[in-house]
Design a protein around this motif. Structure first.
Motif, PDB file in Angstrom:
ATOM      1  N   LYS A  58      93.826  64.420  12.795  1.00  0.00           N
ATOM      2  CA  LYS A  58      92.676  65.236  12.299  1.00  0.00           C
ATOM      3  C   LYS A  58      93.172  66.577  12.227  1.00  0.00           C
ATOM      4  N   ILE A  59      92.759  67.166  11.077  1.00  0.00           N
ATOM      5  CA  ILE A  59      93.097  68.559  10.669  1.00  0.00           C
ATOM      6  C   ILE A  59      93.136  69.496  11.727  1.00  0.00           C
ATOM      7  N   PRO A 102      98.592  62.379   7.229  1.00  0.00           N
ATOM      8  CA  PRO A 102      98.471  60.940   6.509  1.00  0.00           C
ATOM      9  C   PRO A 102      98.910  61.061   5.206  1.00  0.00           C
ATOM     10  N   ILE A 103      98.943  59.835   4.316  1.00  0.00           N
ATOM     11  CA  ILE A 103      99.576  59.620   3.053  1.00  0.00           C
ATOM     12  C   ILE A 103      98.482  60.230   2.040  1.00  0.00           C
ATOM     13  N   LYS A 104      97.166  59.759   2.620  1.00  0.00           N
ATOM     14  CA  LYS A 104      96.077  60.167   1.703  1.00  0.00           C
ATOM     15  C   LYS A 104      95.304  61.264   2.251  1.00  0.00           C
ATOM     16  N   MET A 105      95.408  62.567   1.610  1.00  0.00           N
ATOM     17  CA  MET A 105      95.098  63.502   2.397  1.00  0.00           C
ATOM     18  C   MET A 105      93.705  64.234   1.606  1.00  0.00           C
ATOM     19  N   THR A 106      93.028  64.941   2.416  1.00  0.00           N
ATOM     20  CA  THR A 106      91.795  65.887   1.690  1.00  0.00           C
ATOM     21  C   THR A 106      92.622  66.908   1.094  1.00  0.00           C
ATOM     22  N   ASN A 107      91.597  67.884   0.391  1.00  0.00           N
ATOM     23  CA  ASN A 107      92.330  68.979  -0.170  1.00  0.00           C
ATOM     24  C   ASN A 107      92.604  70.145   0.934  1.00  0.00           C
ATOM     25  N   LYS A 111      96.272  71.396   1.806  1.00  0.00           N
ATOM     26  CA  LYS A 111      96.264  73.121   1.693  1.00  0.00           C
ATOM     27  C   LYS A 111      97.129  73.480   3.076  1.00  0.00           C
ATOM     28  N   TYR A 112      96.845  72.960   4.024  1.00  0.00           N
ATOM     29  CA  TYR A 112      97.275  73.308   5.176  1.00  0.00           C
ATOM     30  C   TYR A 112      98.789  72.721   5.395  1.00  0.00           C
ATOM     31  N   LYS A 113      99.086  71.441   5.007  1.00  0.00           N
ATOM     32  CA  LYS A 113     100.419  71.081   4.723  1.00  0.00           C
ATOM     33  C   LYS A 113     101.347  71.989   4.059  1.00  0.00           C
TER      34      LYS A 113
END
Length: 145
Positions: A58-59, A102-107, A111-113
């Motif tokens: 989780k973010i 995760p491989i599929k990420m939210t925007n 951005k945080y990655k």
């Protein structure tokens, strides 16, 4: 941990953050008049299903890196002699956190990655000069591919 009441006059755990102790422990040390450690092992972790440690990404799991970065910036300002150690501690947390995105990420996650990768890039020389080579190679390989 046992604290004198005056420590908490102005200090609070941050609202809505995970790893809230990482945001406050260094501030407690700064405010304390005396710190005592006993050799007895009186604290044990119990890892449960669906705990922070075992739950899916989780973010807000990135809170730990934000906390260690704050710790480093605090040390840089008030305790420059220990700031390199705080910096290294913060930087050592980033690769393990990057590995669980995760491989599929939210925007927001993307951005945080990217922000974490930028932190690594901006500190890569410091890291290489202050870590044993094997550890640097293991932690940072693949981050820029």
């Amino acid at each position: 941990k046992l604290y004198k009441q005056y420590i908490w006059n102005d200090l609070r755990f941050p609202y809505g953050k995970l790893y809230e102790d990482a945001y406050t422990t260094y501030k407690v040390f700064d405010l304390a008049n005396k710190i005592v450690q006993i050799p007895d092992c009186l604290y044990h972790y119990r890892i449960r299903d669906n705990s922070i440690m075992t739950s899916k990404f989780k973010i807000n799991k990135v809170d730990r890196c934000d906390a260690w970065k704050e710790n480093y910036l605090f040390c840089e300002k008030y305790y420059p002699k220990v700031a390199p150690y705080a910096r290294m501690f913060w930087l050592e947390h980033i690769p393990s956190l990057l590995s669980v995105f995760p491989i599929k990420m939210t925007n927001n996650e993307k951005k945080y990655k990217e922000k974490l990768k930028k932190d690594i890039r901006m500190n890569i020389c410091f890291s290489i000069l202050n870590m044993p080579f094997k550890k640097v190679y293991h932690q940072f390989r693949g981050l820029f591919i």
